[in-house]
Scaffold this active site. Sequence first.
Site, mmCIF file in Angstrom:
data_model
loop_
_atom_site.group_PDB
_atom_site.id
_atom_site.type_symbol
_atom_site.label_atom_id
_atom_site.label_comp_id
_atom_site.label_asym_id
_atom_site.label_seq_id
_atom_site.Cartn_x
_atom_site.Cartn_y
_atom_site.Cartn_z
ATOM 1 C CB SER A 271 -0.954 -0.005 1.187
ATOM 2 O OG SER A 271 -0.213 0.001 2.382
ATOM 3 C CG HIS B 111 -4.314 -1.533 -0.953
ATOM 4 N ND1 HIS B 111 -4.893 -0.288 -1.034
ATOM 5 C CD2 HIS B 111 -3.954 -1.693 0.342
ATOM 6 C CE1 HIS B 111 -4.862 0.287 0.153
ATOM 7 N NE2 HIS B 111 -4.298 -0.545 1.013
ATOM 8 C CE LYS C 281 -7.674 -0.849 2.330
ATOM 9 N NZ LYS C 281 -7.139 -1.973 3.104
HETATM 10 C C1 LIG Z 1 -7.011 -2.422 4.525
HETATM 11 C C2 LIG Z 1 -6.282 -3.676 4.627
HETATM 12 C C3 LIG Z 1 -6.685 -4.681 5.524
HETATM 13 C C4 LIG Z 1 -7.816 -4.485 6.489
HETATM 14 O O1 LIG Z 1 -9.047 -4.492 5.833
HETATM 15 P P1 LIG Z 1 -10.372 -4.126 6.652
HETATM 16 O O2 LIG Z 1 -11.456 -4.835 5.923
HETATM 17 O O3 LIG Z 1 -10.481 -2.648 6.627
HETATM 18 O O4 LIG Z 1 -10.184 -4.657 8.031
HETATM 19 C C5 LIG Z 1 -6.008 -5.881 5.508
HETATM 20 N N1 LIG Z 1 -4.960 -6.091 4.676
HETATM 21 C C6 LIG Z 1 -4.534 -5.141 3.813
HETATM 22 C C7 LIG Z 1 -3.379 -5.418 2.909
HETATM 23 C C8 LIG Z 1 -5.178 -3.909 3.773
HETATM 24 O O5 LIG Z 1 -4.741 -2.960 2.934
#
Ligand SMILES: *Cc1c(COP(=O)(O)O)cnc(C)c1O
Length: 396
Positions: free
Chosen positions: A183, A211, A242
């Site tokens: 990220s 992502h 996301k």
């Molecule tokens: C955002 C993210 C998470 C967490 O996801 P949520 O559904 O918001 O708990 C886990 N792993 C990665 C790589 C992320 O970018």
Amino acid sequence: MYGKIKEHLQKEISEIREAGLYKDERIITSPQDAEITISTGEKVLNFCANNYLGLSNHPELVKAARDALDTHGFGMSSVRFICGTQDIHKALEKKISEFFGTEDTILYAACFDANGGIFEPLLTAEDAIISDSLNHASIIDGVRLCKAQRYRYKNADMQDLEEQLKQAREQRFRIIVTDGVFSMDGNVAPVDKMVELAEKYDAMVMVDECHSAGVVGKTGRGVTELFDIRGKVDLITGTLGKAFGGAIGGFTTGKKEIIEMLRQRSRPYLFSNSLPPVVVGAGIRMFDMMSETTELQDRLHENTAFFIREMREAGFDIKPTESAICAVMLYDAKLSQDFATKLLEQGIYVIGFYYPVVPKGEARIRVQLSAAHSRAHLEKALQAFKKVGRELDVIR
Ligand SMILES: *Cc1c(COP(=O)(O)O)cnc(C)c1O
């Protein structure tokens, strides 16, 4: 006695502030979108949301959520295995399996829970988890909750991964774990190579697609589409928070015996509430939209390519990226903060990241592109970047 810990906390908090690491939250008064209203009343363009496909406030999803509210109510007041499973929960799990071409899927309240609950039910001290050094905090926590032996390899470094696989040879089972897209840089993990190494050293592969799902690959099906390795990754975790609508919810999808075992033993699944019907109903509609058209992915890919090309042409130093993340390298922490502040004055909302979120001396502004951005939005952001870049001597 509260008095003692109160003083202790006040001291620690002031240390966080003095170190310049205190996180303030900016207040938004509108729905999430390309253009948002902040508490000062100003309208700004948002370039720091994970709203890659522009679905966070999409009318189709809002409608599907309303419909589900009418037909399936507000909350479930139960975990899945007592009385928290509706027809729509099963339907959403099926849609996710179809989308990724996997055997079965299990829903969680968030991907943080999916990652937190994946290792402990499957692996013991006899086994090995081989994890990328830049993996997400939730993977690190999940690994901590499990007794398996831990091996770490340098970010996306396949030579080091092979070395760790050799070291883990004596263990009963081995699993290689990686984020699909990292990220902070936007680079994609070389999952094709990982699958080859997994075959050579008899290991499973797990990819966290938070992502990358919806973003990477021609139709947004993530890294297995990008590398044309569908069915070769044993486990995928992902989020509905996301690209896929942005509300909440996570999932693990993959081999059916593993999913079956997670339903029996995964603690965040067994001991935490069922996803609310509004989120599930909207999720179903969202995956239907994904299978009807690739319009949103196409626009996202076009927007990303355009923005990065223009930024490089303007003289900015952009990290190599294969996702919708564009890291504008500034290196200096203070510069990254000044840059972001000046961009906000120009109506562009982005965040400057610096140590410890990124390595020391690698401060940057992370821009996240979206299908919701119009060409005019991108042009406005480019103008602002160039103006501020010249003012702060970053470009000529
Ligand atoms: C955002 C993210 C998470 C967490 O996801 P949520 O559904 O918001 O708990 C886990 N792993 C990665 C790589 C992320 O970018």
